[in-house]
Design an enzyme around this catalytic site. Structure first.
Site, PDB file in Angstrom:
ATOM      1  N   SER A 139       0.876  -1.187   0.000  1.00 27.99           N
ATOM      2  CA  SER A 139       0.000   0.000   0.000  1.00 27.99           C
ATOM      3  C   SER A 139       0.902   1.222   0.000  1.00 27.99           C
ATOM      4  O   SER A 139       2.089   1.127   0.347  1.00 27.99           O
ATOM      5  CB  SER A 139      -0.853  -0.001   1.285  1.00 27.99           C
ATOM      6  OG  SER A 139      -1.520   1.230   1.456  1.00 27.99           O
ATOM      7  N   TYR A 152      -2.088  -0.730  10.490  1.00 26.72           N
ATOM      8  CA  TYR A 152      -2.133  -1.009   9.040  1.00 26.72           C
ATOM      9  C   TYR A 152      -0.835  -0.535   8.380  1.00 26.72           C
ATOM     10  O   TYR A 152      -0.229  -1.257   7.576  1.00 26.72           O
ATOM     11  CB  TYR A 152      -3.355  -0.305   8.445  1.00 26.72           C
ATOM     12  CG  TYR A 152      -3.554  -0.545   6.971  1.00 26.72           C
ATOM     13  CD1 TYR A 152      -4.056  -1.754   6.506  1.00 26.72           C
ATOM     14  CD2 TYR A 152      -3.252   0.447   6.029  1.00 26.72           C
ATOM     15  CE1 TYR A 152      -4.253  -1.981   5.147  1.00 26.72           C
ATOM     16  CE2 TYR A 152      -3.448   0.233   4.668  1.00 26.72           C
ATOM     17  CZ  TYR A 152      -3.950  -0.975   4.231  1.00 26.72           C
ATOM     18  OH  TYR A 152      -4.134  -1.195   2.893  1.00 26.72           O
TER      19      TYR A 152
HETATM   20  P1  NAD Z   1     -11.612  -5.377   0.050  1.00 23.23           P
HETATM   21  O1  NAD Z   1     -11.962  -5.264   1.498  1.00 23.23           O
HETATM   22  O2  NAD Z   1     -12.545  -4.870  -0.979  1.00 23.23           O
HETATM   23  O3  NAD Z   1     -11.243  -6.893  -0.300  1.00 23.23           O
HETATM   24  C1  NAD Z   1     -10.376  -7.630   0.530  1.00 23.23           C
HETATM   25  C2  NAD Z   1     -10.760  -9.104   0.433  1.00 23.23           C
HETATM   26  O4  NAD Z   1      -9.882  -9.854   1.291  1.00 23.23           O
HETATM   27  C3  NAD Z   1     -12.193  -9.369   0.933  1.00 23.23           C
HETATM   28  O5  NAD Z   1     -12.908 -10.120  -0.027  1.00 23.23           O
HETATM   29  C4  NAD Z   1     -11.988 -10.127   2.229  1.00 23.23           C
HETATM   30  O6  NAD Z   1     -13.019 -11.077   2.505  1.00 23.23           O
HETATM   31  C5  NAD Z   1     -10.657 -10.817   1.982  1.00 23.23           C
HETATM   32  N1  NAD Z   1     -10.002 -11.190   3.247  1.00 23.23           N
HETATM   33  C6  NAD Z   1      -9.816 -10.420   4.351  1.00 23.23           C
HETATM   34  N2  NAD Z   1      -9.227 -11.135   5.306  1.00 23.23           N
HETATM   35  C7  NAD Z   1      -9.018 -12.382   4.807  1.00 23.23           C
HETATM   36  C8  NAD Z   1      -8.441 -13.565   5.333  1.00 23.23           C
HETATM   37  N3  NAD Z   1      -7.981 -13.621   6.592  1.00 23.23           N
HETATM   38  N4  NAD Z   1      -8.398 -14.661   4.547  1.00 23.23           N
HETATM   39  C9  NAD Z   1      -8.898 -14.630   3.283  1.00 23.23           C
HETATM   40  N5  NAD Z   1      -9.458 -13.530   2.730  1.00 23.23           N
HETATM   41  C10 NAD Z   1      -9.522 -12.425   3.493  1.00 23.23           C
HETATM   42  O7  NAD Z   1     -10.213  -4.654  -0.085  1.00 23.23           O
HETATM   43  P2  NAD Z   1      -9.315  -4.232  -1.345  1.00 23.23           P
HETATM   44  O8  NAD Z   1      -9.336  -2.773  -1.419  1.00 23.23           O
HETATM   45  O9  NAD Z   1      -9.618  -5.041  -2.546  1.00 23.23           O
HETATM   46  O10 NAD Z   1      -7.901  -4.659  -0.739  1.00 23.23           O
HETATM   47  C11 NAD Z   1      -7.091  -5.670  -1.287  1.00 23.23           C
HETATM   48  C12 NAD Z   1      -5.670  -5.403  -0.828  1.00 23.23           C
HETATM   49  O11 NAD Z   1      -5.278  -4.111  -1.292  1.00 23.23           O
HETATM   50  C13 NAD Z   1      -5.494  -5.386   0.682  1.00 23.23           C
HETATM   51  O12 NAD Z   1      -4.262  -6.001   1.029  1.00 23.23           O
HETATM   52  C14 NAD Z   1      -5.448  -3.907   1.004  1.00 23.23           C
HETATM   53  O13 NAD Z   1      -4.744  -3.638   2.195  1.00 23.23           O
HETATM   54  C15 NAD Z   1      -4.749  -3.363  -0.215  1.00 23.23           C
HETATM   55  N6  NAD Z   1      -4.927  -1.937  -0.472  1.00 23.23           N
HETATM   56  C16 NAD Z   1      -6.166  -1.421  -0.751  1.00 23.23           C
HETATM   57  C17 NAD Z   1      -6.283  -0.052  -0.985  1.00 23.23           C
HETATM   58  C18 NAD Z   1      -7.595   0.620  -1.292  1.00 23.23           C
HETATM   59  O14 NAD Z   1      -7.648   1.846  -1.338  1.00 23.23           O
HETATM   60  N7  NAD Z   1      -8.673  -0.110  -1.527  1.00 23.23           N
HETATM   61  C19 NAD Z   1      -5.150   0.774  -0.917  1.00 23.23           C
HETATM   62  C20 NAD Z   1      -3.925   0.200  -0.631  1.00 23.23           C
HETATM   63  C21 NAD Z   1      -3.822  -1.158  -0.420  1.00 23.23           C
END
Ligand code: NAD
Length: 247
Positions: A139, A152
């Site tokens: 991230s 985080y």
């Molecule tokens: P999201 O919440 O839409 O999706 C995350 C998915 O991970 C969900 O479907 C959830 O059920 C699954 N998950 C969570 N814990 C889990 C576990 N213990 N085992 C299996 N599955 C699990 O989030 P996103 O935005 O798609 O995030 C995906 C990745 O991107 C994450 O690592 C997040 O930290 C990172 N990220 C997101 C953003 C953003 O702005 N959305 C920014 C930087 C980084």
């Protein structure tokens, strides 16, 4: 990644992982899609050709969960060529002095232990095959601090440490490991983070491009890093953040 790649994507039921799964399938890969959310996985699978996807409901922070997705890929598809180690949670928005230890532990368990366990198991499979590519989702919070997201931020800095170490170790057996560092991307996660920040009276901010990114814009970079066109790229941390880290 070639058209015949075997892929594993964690956190595949929604957001960035779902977008990566769709792109990989569209490019001809067979994908093991992993998530805690079994219903979300089934909904995704219904939109994709049955022969291209296996869904594995699993918790990536447990060794059993990781073994179940590795076994599915090896037993049903014959190995793992590319791995998007993506599942993560944001935890609770609170300043460090007001945060609670259980929330810290939950975030570290999924974001750091989960990514570590995935590397530990998948690199063994890739080492035996002498090839592979991994992308860990970090991230911009792995590159900068952010008020209210201490656990985080710490977890995503740790993901970059694991990425760099894995890249150094895996180079000798033909495996590349990189990290993608998304900025604010329009998924359910950012909606939760922004809602908490607004409740706490903090700003949300987007990016230098004055908008949120889309999950598919991150997926495009992930798939490039997983693919053969990035053959000379390893150990890197790639912002996909609309210029957020330019300031
Ligand atoms: P999201 O919440 O839409 O999706 C995350 C998915 O991970 C969900 O479907 C959830 O059920 C699954 N998950 C969570 N814990 C889990 C576990 N213990 N085992 C299996 N599955 C699990 O989030 P996103 O935005 O798609 O995030 C995906 C990745 O991107 C994450 O690592 C997040 O930290 C990172 N990220 C997101 C953003 C953003 O702005 N959305 C920014 C930087 C980084």
């Amino acid at each position: 990644m070639t058209a015949a790649s075997i892929a594993v994507v964690t956190g595949a039921a929604r957001g960035i992982g779902r977008a990566v799964t769709r792109r990989l399938v569209a490019a001809g890969s067979r994908v093991v899609a992993v998530d805690l959310d079994a219903r979300g996985l089934d909904q995704l699978a219904q939109q994709l050709p049955a022969e291209s996807v296996r869904v594995v409901p699993a918790d990536v922070s447990t060794a059993e969960g990781v073994a179940s997705y590795v076994d599915a890929a090896v037993d049903e598809f014959g190995g793992i060529d590319v791995f998007h180690n993506n599942a993560g949670i944001e935890g609770t928005v609170a300043t460090l002095d007001e945060s609670d230890v259980d929330a810290f532990d939950r975030v570290m368990r999924v974001n750091v232990r989960g990514v570590y366990l995935g590397l530990h198991a998948v690199l063994q499979v890739m080492r035996a095959r002498g090839r592979g590519a991994v992308v860990n989702t970090a991230s911009v919070a792995g590159l900068r601090g952010r008020v209210g997201l201490g656990p985080y931020v710490a977890s995503k800095h740790a993901v970059l440490g694991l990425t760099r170490t894995a890249a150094l170790e895996a180079a000798e057996y033909g495996v590349r490991v990189n990290a993608v560092c998304p900025g604010p991307v329009r998924t359910e996660m950012i909606e939760r983070i922004d809602a908490s920040a607004l409740r706490a009276g903090e700003g949300v901010g987007t990016s230098t491009l004055c908008r949120y990114g889309t999950a598919d814009e991150v997926a495009a970079v992930v798939c490039w890093l997983l693919g053969d066109e990035s053959a000379f790229v390893t150990g890197g941390a790639y912002p996909v953040d609309g210029g957020r880290t330019a300031v």
